[in-house]
Design a protein around this motif. Structure first.
Motif, PDB file in Angstrom:
ATOM      1  N   VAL A   1      18.966 -13.926   5.332  1.00 45.82           N
ATOM      2  CA  VAL A   1      19.180 -12.613   4.731  1.00 45.82           C
ATOM      3  C   VAL A   1      19.287 -11.533   5.805  1.00 45.82           C
ATOM      4  O   VAL A   1      20.089 -10.602   5.694  1.00 45.82           O
ATOM      5  CB  VAL A   1      18.053 -12.295   3.732  1.00 45.82           C
ATOM      6  CG1 VAL A   1      18.035 -10.815   3.371  1.00 45.82           C
ATOM      7  CG2 VAL A   1      18.219 -13.129   2.467  1.00 45.82           C
ATOM      8  N   SER A   2      18.478 -11.646   6.867  1.00 42.96           N
ATOM      9  CA  SER A   2      18.521 -10.641   7.935  1.00 42.96           C
ATOM     10  C   SER A   2      19.876 -10.624   8.630  1.00 42.96           C
ATOM     11  O   SER A   2      20.277  -9.604   9.193  1.00 42.96           O
ATOM     12  CB  SER A   2      17.407 -10.893   8.954  1.00 42.96           C
ATOM     13  OG  SER A   2      17.669 -12.067   9.716  1.00 42.96           O
ATOM     14  N   ARG A   3      20.590 -11.749   8.583  1.00 46.05           N
ATOM     15  CA  ARG A   3      21.929 -11.809   9.201  1.00 46.05           C
ATOM     16  C   ARG A   3      23.022 -11.365   8.243  1.00 46.05           C
ATOM     17  O   ARG A   3      23.962 -10.673   8.633  1.00 46.05           O
ATOM     18  CB  ARG A   3      22.213 -13.239   9.687  1.00 46.05           C
ATOM     19  CG  ARG A   3      21.295 -13.727  10.796  1.00 46.05           C
ATOM     20  CD  ARG A   3      21.559 -13.012  12.108  1.00 46.05           C
ATOM     21  NE  ARG A   3      22.905 -13.227  12.592  1.00 46.05           N
ATOM     22  CZ  ARG A   3      23.273 -14.269  13.339  1.00 46.05           C
ATOM     23  NH1 ARG A   3      22.369 -15.185  13.676  1.00 46.05           N
ATOM     24  NH2 ARG A   3      24.522 -14.399  13.762  1.00 46.05           N
ATOM     25  N   ILE A   4      22.931 -11.780   6.982  1.00 46.35           N
ATOM     26  CA  ILE A   4      24.045 -11.500   6.069  1.00 46.35           C
ATOM     27  C   ILE A   4      23.992 -10.086   5.490  1.00 46.35           C
ATOM     28  O   ILE A   4      25.042  -9.528   5.140  1.00 46.35           O
ATOM     29  CB  ILE A   4      24.117 -12.522   4.916  1.00 46.35           C
ATOM     30  CG1 ILE A   4      22.917 -12.368   3.964  1.00 46.35           C
ATOM     31  CG2 ILE A   4      24.246 -13.934   5.447  1.00 46.35           C
ATOM     32  CD1 ILE A   4      23.075 -13.171   2.679  1.00 46.35           C
ATOM     33  N   ALA A   5      22.792  -9.485   5.394  1.00 47.36           N
ATOM     34  CA  ALA A   5      22.693  -8.160   4.758  1.00 47.36           C
ATOM     35  C   ALA A   5      23.517  -7.107   5.498  1.00 47.36           C
ATOM     36  O   ALA A   5      24.320  -6.402   4.870  1.00 47.36           O
ATOM     37  CB  ALA A   5      21.233  -7.734   4.633  1.00 47.36           C
ATOM     38  N   PRO A   6      23.353  -6.964   6.829  1.00 46.18           N
ATOM     39  CA  PRO A   6      24.181  -5.963   7.522  1.00 46.18           C
ATOM     40  C   PRO A   6      25.674  -6.284   7.445  1.00 46.18           C
ATOM     41  O   PRO A   6      26.501  -5.382   7.283  1.00 46.18           O
ATOM     42  CB  PRO A   6      23.677  -6.026   8.969  1.00 46.18           C
ATOM     43  CG  PRO A   6      22.320  -6.658   8.889  1.00 46.18           C
ATOM     44  CD  PRO A   6      22.396  -7.609   7.749  1.00 46.18           C
ATOM     45  N   ALA A   7      26.014  -7.571   7.550  1.00 50.48           N
ATOM     46  CA  ALA A   7      27.426  -7.948   7.513  1.00 50.48           C
ATOM     47  C   ALA A   7      28.047  -7.642   6.149  1.00 50.48           C
ATOM     48  O   ALA A   7      29.155  -7.097   6.059  1.00 50.48           O
ATOM     49  CB  ALA A   7      27.568  -9.435   7.839  1.00 50.48           C
ATOM     50  N   LEU A   8      27.327  -7.977   5.095  1.00 46.27           N
ATOM     51  CA  LEU A   8      27.840  -7.723   3.757  1.00 46.27           C
ATOM     52  C   LEU A   8      27.953  -6.218   3.488  1.00 46.27           C
ATOM     53  O   LEU A   8      28.904  -5.757   2.856  1.00 46.27           O
ATOM     54  CB  LEU A   8      26.925  -8.372   2.722  1.00 46.27           C
ATOM     55  CG  LEU A   8      27.457  -8.441   1.285  1.00 46.27           C
ATOM     56  CD1 LEU A   8      28.766  -9.214   1.237  1.00 46.27           C
ATOM     57  CD2 LEU A   8      26.427  -9.084   0.369  1.00 46.27           C
ATOM     58  N   ALA A   9      26.979  -5.467   3.989  1.00 45.07           N
ATOM     59  CA  ALA A   9      27.030  -4.005   3.829  1.00 45.07           C
ATOM     60  C   ALA A   9      28.247  -3.421   4.533  1.00 45.07           C
ATOM     61  O   ALA A   9      28.907  -2.513   4.012  1.00 45.07           O
ATOM     62  CB  ALA A   9      25.748  -3.382   4.371  1.00 45.07           C
ATOM     63  N   GLU A  10      28.571  -3.932   5.720  1.00 40.15           N
ATOM     64  CA  GLU A  10      29.746  -3.445   6.449  1.00 40.15           C
ATOM     65  C   GLU A  10      31.031  -3.777   5.712  1.00 40.15           C
ATOM     66  O   GLU A  10      31.969  -2.973   5.662  1.00 40.15           O
ATOM     67  CB  GLU A  10      29.769  -4.054   7.851  1.00 40.15           C
ATOM     68  CG  GLU A  10      28.767  -3.442   8.817  1.00 40.15           C
ATOM     69  CD  GLU A  10      29.020  -1.957   9.043  1.00 40.15           C
ATOM     70  OE1 GLU A  10      30.193  -1.530   9.027  1.00 40.15           O
ATOM     71  OE2 GLU A  10      28.034  -1.221   9.216  1.00 40.15           O
ATOM     72  N   ILE A  11      31.101  -4.978   5.127  1.00 36.27           N
ATOM     73  CA  ILE A  11      32.281  -5.360   4.345  1.00 36.27           C
ATOM     74  C   ILE A  11      32.454  -4.412   3.164  1.00 36.27           C
ATOM     75  O   ILE A  11      33.559  -3.934   2.881  1.00 36.27           O
ATOM     76  CB  ILE A  11      32.148  -6.819   3.853  1.00 36.27           C
ATOM     77  CG1 ILE A  11      32.211  -7.784   5.037  1.00 36.27           C
ATOM     78  CG2 ILE A  11      33.254  -7.155   2.850  1.00 36.27           C
ATOM     79  CD1 ILE A  11      31.879  -9.218   4.676  1.00 36.27           C
ATOM     80  N   GLN A  12      31.344  -4.135   2.482  1.00 36.19           N
ATOM     81  CA  GLN A  12      31.401  -3.237   1.330  1.00 36.19           C
ATOM     82  C   GLN A  12      31.798  -1.828   1.758  1.00 36.19           C
ATOM     83  O   GLN A  12      32.606  -1.167   1.100  1.00 36.19           O
ATOM     84  CB  GLN A  12      30.046  -3.219   0.628  1.00 36.19           C
ATOM     85  CG  GLN A  12      30.025  -2.435  -0.671  1.00 36.19           C
ATOM     86  CD  GLN A  12      30.864  -3.074  -1.748  1.00 36.19           C
ATOM     87  OE1 GLN A  12      30.989  -4.296  -1.787  1.00 36.19           O
ATOM     88  NE2 GLN A  12      31.454  -2.265  -2.603  1.00 36.19           N
ATOM     89  N   ARG A  13      31.233  -1.366   2.869  1.00 37.97           N
ATOM     90  CA  ARG A  13      31.574  -0.016   3.355  1.00 37.97           C
ATOM     91  C   ARG A  13      33.058   0.082   3.706  1.00 37.97           C
ATOM     92  O   ARG A  13      33.710   1.085   3.417  1.00 37.97           O
ATOM     93  CB  ARG A  13      30.728   0.325   4.573  1.00 37.97           C
ATOM     94  CG  ARG A  13      29.261   0.570   4.289  1.00 37.97           C
ATOM     95  CD  ARG A  13      28.545   1.083   5.520  1.00 37.97           C
ATOM     96  NE  ARG A  13      27.102   1.030   5.331  1.00 37.97           N
ATOM     97  CZ  ARG A  13      26.324   0.047   5.750  1.00 37.97           C
ATOM     98  NH1 ARG A  13      26.842  -0.959   6.416  1.00 37.97           N
ATOM     99  NH2 ARG A  13      25.031   0.063   5.526  1.00 37.97           N
TER     100      ARG A  13
END
Length: 302
Positions: A68-80
């Motif tokens: 989760v610590s790896r995918i959360a920032p990545a997923l947030a950037e995709i959404q942004r």
């Protein structure tokens, strides 16, 4: 990444945030069974158990925490990125994710309400909790905390002026127990204790002309929510140490009386904060500009 895979990641993050399949399902507008099946399917493909499940709770495993610590920032950037490219200039769209203390939501409700009215294509996702988290690693766009709690590597924007904690009691309480004239007198009184997120009870910190005084009065009652402290003080159960934000009406009406005001210095108010190294999305920029506007009009808590 195909859409089903992206959805599974969103589901995993929602379950991790809510620590519940049912709560995550409500957040995502899905059935609890669909959420559980999606997580199980991802675990099967990864060949890793992401969550420990009991009949009462759901918690990330150690491997789940790392994932989760790896995918959360990545997923947030995709959404942004998706929201930014779809937004028209001056008309942001998408979801603004904010982490904040529980009590500040009611204090800043005018800001949240005005933001949603002004930008009808925006949504606010506000997660409330007492602990101070890493907003970047947990996928938030911004956080809200008192000025003293904002990490030094973040950019901070004032949402409220400075404030202060006050020692207050009801007229009935003072009629029964007398009025303290000095910090030493407080030892003869009863207090309403505040349970902190780390488990301890908050000690009152007073200061006058650079003379500091820590008060540790045995509490008559201990609670963990500001609203409960407020009600206990009104009921005359003891003295409360509470932010003036929550009791302005009661002070004006005389339902609560403050004492030892000279020992209660001001402190930095609420701040919106976000990482300086990240591009400021139109949605967050619009939120910041609105906060400045409402502050100038003095419509936020003072």
């Amino acid at each position: 990444m195909h859409r089903s895979g992206l959805t599974e990641l969103e589901i995993v993050l929602a379950v991790a945030r809510r620590q519940s399949f049912r709560a995550a399902a409500r957040e995502l507008g899905m059935s609890a069974t669909a959420v559980s099946n999606a997580v199980a399917g991802l675990e099967s493909r990864l060949n890793v158990r992401l969550f420990n499940r009991t009949t009462r709770s759901v918690a990330l495993t150690e491997q789940g925490q790392r994932y989760v610590s790896r995918i959360a920032p990545a997923l947030a950037e995709i959404q942004r990125a998706a929201e930014e490219i779809a937004a028209e200039p001056g008309n942001p769209m998408g979801t603004l994710r904010i982490n904040a203390p529980r009590e500040c939501v009611s204090l800043l409700f005018r800001l949240f309400e005005t933001y949603l009215q002004r930008y009808p294509q925006m949504r606010l996702d506000i997660t409330t909790e007492s602990r101070l988290i890493d907003i970047v690693s947990e996928g938030f766009d911004a956080g809200i905390r008192l000025a003293e709690s904002v990490p030094q590597d973040m950019i901070a924007v004032a949402l409220t002026p400075d404030a202060r904690m006050l020692i207050v009691g009801s007229p009935d309480y003072f009629a029964r127990h007398g009025t303290p004239r000095s910090p030493d007198d407080l030892q003869q009184h009863q207090s309403i204790g505040m349970r902190m997120s780390h488990g301890g009870v908050y000690h009152w910190e007073l200061e006058y002309h650079q003379q500091k005084f820590t008060v540790n009065i045995p509490p008559r009652i201990i609670v963990s929510e500001m609203q409960a402290i407020h009600r206990a003080a009104l009921a005359g159960l003891g003295l409360a140490f509470i932010s003036e934000w929550f009791i302005q009406d009661e002070l004006r009406s005389g339902k609560l009386i403050s004492v030892l005001d000279e020992w209660c210095p001001t402190f930095g108010g609420l701040r919106l904060y976000y990482p300086g190294h990240r591009h400021v999305l139109p949605a967050l920029r619009a939120f910041i500009e609105l906060a400045h506007e409402l502050n100038a009009r003095q419509t936020l808590p003072r």
